[in-house]
Write an enzyme that holds these catalytic residues in place. Structure first.
Site, short mmCIF file in Angstrom:
data_model
loop_
_atom_site.label_atom_id
_atom_site.label_comp_id
_atom_site.label_asym_id
_atom_site.label_seq_id
_atom_site.Cartn_x
_atom_site.Cartn_y
_atom_site.Cartn_z
N GLY A 1 0.81 -1.22 0.00
CA GLY A 1 0.00 0.00 0.00
C GLY A 1 0.84 1.26 0.00
O GLY A 1 0.62 2.18 -0.80
N ASP B 1 7.04 6.45 9.99
CA ASP B 1 6.88 5.33 10.90
C ASP B 1 7.86 5.19 12.07
O ASP B 1 8.84 5.91 12.18
CB ASP B 1 6.82 4.03 10.11
CG ASP B 1 5.65 3.17 10.59
OD1 ASP B 1 4.96 3.60 11.53
OD2 ASP B 1 5.45 2.08 10.05
N HIS C 1 2.44 4.98 11.18
CA HIS C 1 1.55 3.99 10.58
C HIS C 1 0.93 3.05 11.60
O HIS C 1 0.01 2.30 11.29
CB HIS C 1 2.30 3.18 9.52
CG HIS C 1 2.60 3.98 8.30
ND1 HIS C 1 1.79 3.99 7.20
CD2 HIS C 1 3.61 4.85 8.03
CE1 HIS C 1 2.29 4.81 6.29
NE2 HIS C 1 3.39 5.35 6.77
N ARG D 1 9.12 -10.97 9.68
CA ARG D 1 10.08 -10.77 10.79
C ARG D 1 10.57 -12.10 11.37
O ARG D 1 10.59 -12.29 12.60
CB ARG D 1 9.44 -9.92 11.88
CG ARG D 1 8.94 -8.61 11.30
CD ARG D 1 8.24 -7.75 12.30
NE ARG D 1 7.63 -6.63 11.59
CZ ARG D 1 6.80 -5.76 12.11
NH1 ARG D 1 6.48 -5.86 13.39
NH2 ARG D 1 6.30 -4.78 11.39
N ASP E 1 -4.31 -2.63 15.57
CA ASP E 1 -3.74 -2.39 14.25
C ASP E 1 -3.84 -0.90 13.95
O ASP E 1 -4.90 -0.30 14.20
CB ASP E 1 -4.56 -3.17 13.20
CG ASP E 1 -3.69 -3.66 12.05
OD1 ASP E 1 -2.65 -3.04 11.77
OD2 ASP E 1 -4.07 -4.67 11.42
N ALA F 1 -8.64 -4.80 5.21
CA ALA F 1 -10.09 -4.55 5.28
C ALA F 1 -10.52 -3.66 4.10
O ALA F 1 -11.54 -3.92 3.44
CB ALA F 1 -10.43 -3.86 6.60
P1 ADQ Z 1 0.82 -3.87 8.19
O1 ADQ Z 1 0.93 -4.30 9.60
O2 ADQ Z 1 1.71 -4.54 7.26
O3 ADQ Z 1 0.97 -2.31 7.99
P2 ADQ Z 1 -1.81 -3.85 6.71
O4 ADQ Z 1 -2.33 -2.50 6.76
O5 ADQ Z 1 -2.88 -4.87 6.83
O6 ADQ Z 1 -0.74 -4.17 7.85
O7 ADQ Z 1 -1.10 -4.04 5.35
C1 ADQ Z 1 -0.67 -5.27 4.95
C2 ADQ Z 1 -0.43 -5.30 3.42
O8 ADQ Z 1 0.19 -6.51 3.12
C3 ADQ Z 1 -1.71 -5.23 2.64
O9 ADQ Z 1 -1.51 -4.44 1.50
C4 ADQ Z 1 -1.97 -6.68 2.26
O10 ADQ Z 1 -2.56 -6.85 0.99
C5 ADQ Z 1 -0.60 -7.27 2.23
N1 ADQ Z 1 -0.68 -8.66 2.71
C6 ADQ Z 1 -0.95 -9.07 3.95
N2 ADQ Z 1 -0.96 -10.42 4.01
C7 ADQ Z 1 -0.68 -10.83 2.78
C8 ADQ Z 1 -0.56 -12.13 2.21
N3 ADQ Z 1 -0.71 -13.21 2.93
N4 ADQ Z 1 -0.25 -12.18 0.92
C9 ADQ Z 1 -0.10 -11.08 0.20
N5 ADQ Z 1 -0.23 -9.86 0.68
C10 ADQ Z 1 -0.51 -9.73 1.95
C11 ADQ Z 1 1.22 -1.18 8.87
C12 ADQ Z 1 0.29 -1.06 10.07
C13 ADQ Z 1 -1.14 -1.06 9.59
C14 ADQ Z 1 -1.36 0.08 8.60
C15 ADQ Z 1 -0.31 0.05 7.51
C16 ADQ Z 1 -0.40 1.28 6.62
O11 ADQ Z 1 0.51 -2.13 10.96
O12 ADQ Z 1 -2.02 -0.90 10.69
O13 ADQ Z 1 -2.64 -0.06 8.01
O14 ADQ Z 1 0.99 -0.02 8.04
O15 ADQ Z 1 -0.30 2.44 7.37
#
Ligand code: ADQ
Length: 741
Positions: free
Chosen positions: A30, A141, A165, A310, A371, A377
């Protein structure tokens, strides 16, 4: 358009060494997607770590350099050891669990702070080396909390934004961190600090108030000579891109393949394998649902995709084993020869596969324990171009604030979650569509591009540093003005406040006695034959006499109510002492002191004061308001005034204020005298107001003022006074007074 320097822990690429070169793949997450467009449009740079610690051979290194330059990416080289301490040790071992309220994941002893500092400094060096005046710097971040502060030291005029973030935790939790002060100060190096939700902003503001003692308005903090804006910028996804992918015919085929004949309803979870994402309790709630509703067996399936994350951090290795164990237990207990209840995929999926899964889901389970936002979502919502599907969303995801039409769950309540999963599965079509429609509108409207644009717009609106400097006329300007005036004249009249100006505030007034450095400085100033030094304070005569009695200077106690001439050494009051108002006021102050732990009453010859510096900030401020209200009623017909100072309320006879101590300044004296007045409090405004416009008036610290200049604190005041010592008064000869820039 300003150049944009994006600074994040990681560059938006993955580098893999190959034979004689490197392969560089762009990331699709993202953040990377959202920021790529402004990165490319602004002709700016993206500064971060490439993910490589191993040494590359020369051809590989040359290939990497070429690739980075083409994409305008700048690598911050980090060694293996530093990554271990900075990234795995402090950032992900300490900050990550604490900011997600998971105290049990924190090591007994917090270590690797040194690595965190070192890495932030490495980033600061690289950013400063690439900075050009006019650039906008956007730091991202929790790995880089110190960076805005380090950059502010190196680039005082730069415009710097910071976005967090992850959640900002409640102040009561945040303050457990040993380095809390430095982290907050680091963030305050920015001009704009952004969060996903108003709750995080509120927690941050409370931390600033309670830990650093700053007074915070809703969306800004006033620092000496500088303002920091605070804002809420909920991050979105590239909704358009998800929607077009979801509408692709190839995806449609994949959706059908996953759904099969439709006899098995599908619940989906997509996460990084992280203990914040709530996977174990989600599995338990799914298990509970199967126990409570046996009719669902062989009729539902949970597809859980978990991308490894991680893997070098110990807590994540244990966590993986926990999830594996739970999946095995549920499948073992409920599975049949033709049905596996939990379909577990332990790897990342390519975007089309991810979108197909979002589209195939009957129910999307996004149930993190905590989160910052949660983009999964929003990606689910953006992908549901068919207008169907149910989103189950944790109350503790930042996204819940923006997406209240989802089914909101408390992920800690396993039984309650099981009920809500069931309810989501059973939800009638009309309700599903009615709930999803507003979610879709919001996710499309507030997408990632809008997020980037609104943050950069807010940062761009902050006045560039040059005009800010003009508006406040800071320390360098004050030093120049003093030096110039001293060079033009042949005597010096110095009017100095004490607390908050010459010494920092202390918990109780008696602790603020002058240190040896200050005593020496005042003595040296006072012994200049061309100088007349006045110390004017709200303190009592006895205190000033005890601390400064042996100096040949004017002393003014109680804001000028009683003064001592250095020639006679006699204290002379300005008005009659006493008054019928004192007894009832004293009783009121004593009563409020009893009710307000940490506050105290000071009884002076003319005035009475109630100090609440040590009281809990919120209670102190509330009680101070209450007190002022009662005092106003009690004293409406009395010749006294009520003064709200820096965490003190003072009641004193009317007309006695610091302004009255200014000695007569007829034109001929004024022409030949450099008049310099310095103070930090509201009471010093009376002094500034009583001086002629030629005087150099200097306010210490933030807040409104009549003064011409502002400097940041006690250290800067002392530095200015030291400069005065080094410079002889010029007798009109314009003797070289090198103002320190
Ligand atoms: P993350 O903790 O990484 O980000 P999230 O916002 O859900 O959490 O973003 C995860 C990204 O990874 C999404 O784009 C998702 O599509 C991708 N992803 C997750 N699991 C995957 C999988 N199994 N296969 C492929 N792609 C996968 C941190 C913060 C969040 C906040 C974001 C942005 O922890 O709360 O929303 O930064 O600010």
């Amino acid at each position: 358009m300003s150049r944009l320097l994006i600074v994040a822990n990681r560059l938006p690429i993955t580098v893999s060494p190959t034979e004689g070169g490197v392969e560089v793949q762009r990331s699709t997450g993202g953040l990377a997607t959202g920021l790529m467009r402004p990165h490319e449009n602004s002709d700016g740079l993206w500064i971060g770590w490439s993910g490589m610690t191993a040494a590359l051979d020369p051809p590989q290194q040359a290939a990497l350099d070429r690739e980075l330059a083409a994409l305008r990416l700048v690598n911050v080289p980090l060694s293996d050891d530093l990554v271990g301490r900075f990234y795995e040790g402090y950032s992900n071992g300490v900050l990550w669990p604490l900011f997600h309220y998971l105290l049990e994941q924190i090591p007994l002893q917090v270590s690797h702070w040194d690595g965190y500092v070192e890495a932030n400094e490495a980033f600061a060096e690289v950013v400063a080396a690439h900075y050009r005046p006019g650039d906008l710097i956007w730091v991202h971040d929790y790995q880089l909390f110190l960076l805005p502060g380090l950059l502010r030291e190196r680039l005082p005029d730069a415009r710097i934004g910071f976005f967090l973030h992850i959640p900002f935790p409640s102040e009561e939790l945040f303050r457990t961190l040993p380095s809390r002060d430095r982290l907050l100060r680091g963030m305050l190096g920015a001009d704009l600090v952004g969060f996903h939700t108003p709750a995080y902003l509120r927690h941050f503001a409370t931390s600033l108030t309670d830990i650093l003692g700053h007074s915070v308005e809703i969306d800004r903090v006033q620092l000496p000579g500088r303002e920091v804006r605070l804002g809420v910028f909920p991050m979105g996804v590239d909704a358009g891109a998800f929607a077009s992918l979801a509408a692709d015919s190839a995806i449609e085929g994949e959706v059908q393949a996953i759904r099969g004949d439709g006899s098995v309803r599908i619940l989906v979870g997509v996460d990084r394998l992280d203990y914040t994402k709530g996977i174990p309790r989600r599995l338990l709630a799914f298990e509970r649902m199967l126990e409570l509703h046996p009719e669902l067996r062989e009729r539902v399936r949970l597809v859980q995709v978990a991308v490894p994350s991680r893997t070098k951090v110990g807590a994540y290795q244990d966590f993986r084993a926990l999830v594996d164990g739970l999946v095995g237990r549920i499948n073992g207990a409920f599975g049949t020869a033709r049905w596996v209840p939990v379909h577990y995929i332990f790897r990342g999926l390519a975007e089309p596969d991810l979108v197909a899964l979002y589209r195939a889901a009957d129910v999307m389970l996004v149930t993190p324990l905590r989160d910052g936002m949660n983009l999964v979502a929003k990606e689910f919502v953006a992908s549901r171009t068919d207008g169907d599907g149910v989103l189950v969303l944790s109350e503790f995801a930042g996204a819940a604030w923006e997406l209240p039409e989802a089914i909101l769950v408390n992920p800690y309540d396993v039984d309650g979650s099981a009920d809500l999963f069931y309810r989501a599965l059973m939800m009638p079509r009309e309700e599903r569509r009615a709930r999803l429609a507003p979610l879709r509108t919001r996710v499309h409207t507030f997408d990632v591009h809008r997020w980037v644009a609104s943050f950069l717009e807010a940062l761009g609106e902050i006045a560039p540093a040059e005009s800010r400097a003009l508006a406040t006329a800071g320390a360098p300007a004050a030093r120049r003005a003093v030096a110039q005036r001293v060079a033009e004249t042949d005597s010096l009249l110095l009017l100095l406040d004490y607390d908050g100006t010459l010494v920092p505030f202390t918990p109780t007034p008696e602790l603020a006695r002058p240190d040896a450095d200050l005593a020496a400085l005042l003595r040296a100033l006072a012994s200049r034959p061309d100088a007349e030094l006045h110390l004017v304070s709200g303190r009592r005569q006895e205190t000033l006499e005890q601390w400064f009695g042996d100096l040949p200077i004017w002393l003014h106690a109680e804001h000028g109510f009683v003064s001592r001439d250095p020639a006679t050494r006699q204290w002379v009051p300005a008005a009659e002492v006493g008054g019928s108002w004192r007894e009832p006021v004293l009783a009121m102050l004593r009563e409020i002191t009893q009710r307000t732990p940490g506050s105290l009453v000071e009884v002076k010859a003319a005035a009475l004061a109630w100090h609440y510096r040590m009281a809990d900030q919120e209670t102190g401020a509330r009680r101070a308001n209450e007190l002022r209200l009662h005092l106003n009623q009690l004293l409406s017909n009395q010749p006294v005034e009520i003064l709200a100072g820096n965490r003190v309320i003072e009641i004193r006879p009317y007309g006695v204020h610091k302004g009255r101590i200014v000695p007569p300044l007829p034109p001929e004296r004024l022409a030949s005298t450099a008049v310099v007045a310095i103070g930090d409090d509201r009471t010093d405004e009376d002094l500034f107001g009583a001086l002629p416009p030629e005087a150099i008036t200097i306010k210490v610290g933030p807040g409104e003022t009549k003064a011409r200049f502002r400097i940041e604190g006690v250290a800067a005041v002392r530095q200015l006074l030291r400069t005065l010592l080094e410079t002889g008064v010029g007798a009109g000869a314009g003797r070289g007074v090198g103002a320190t820039p």
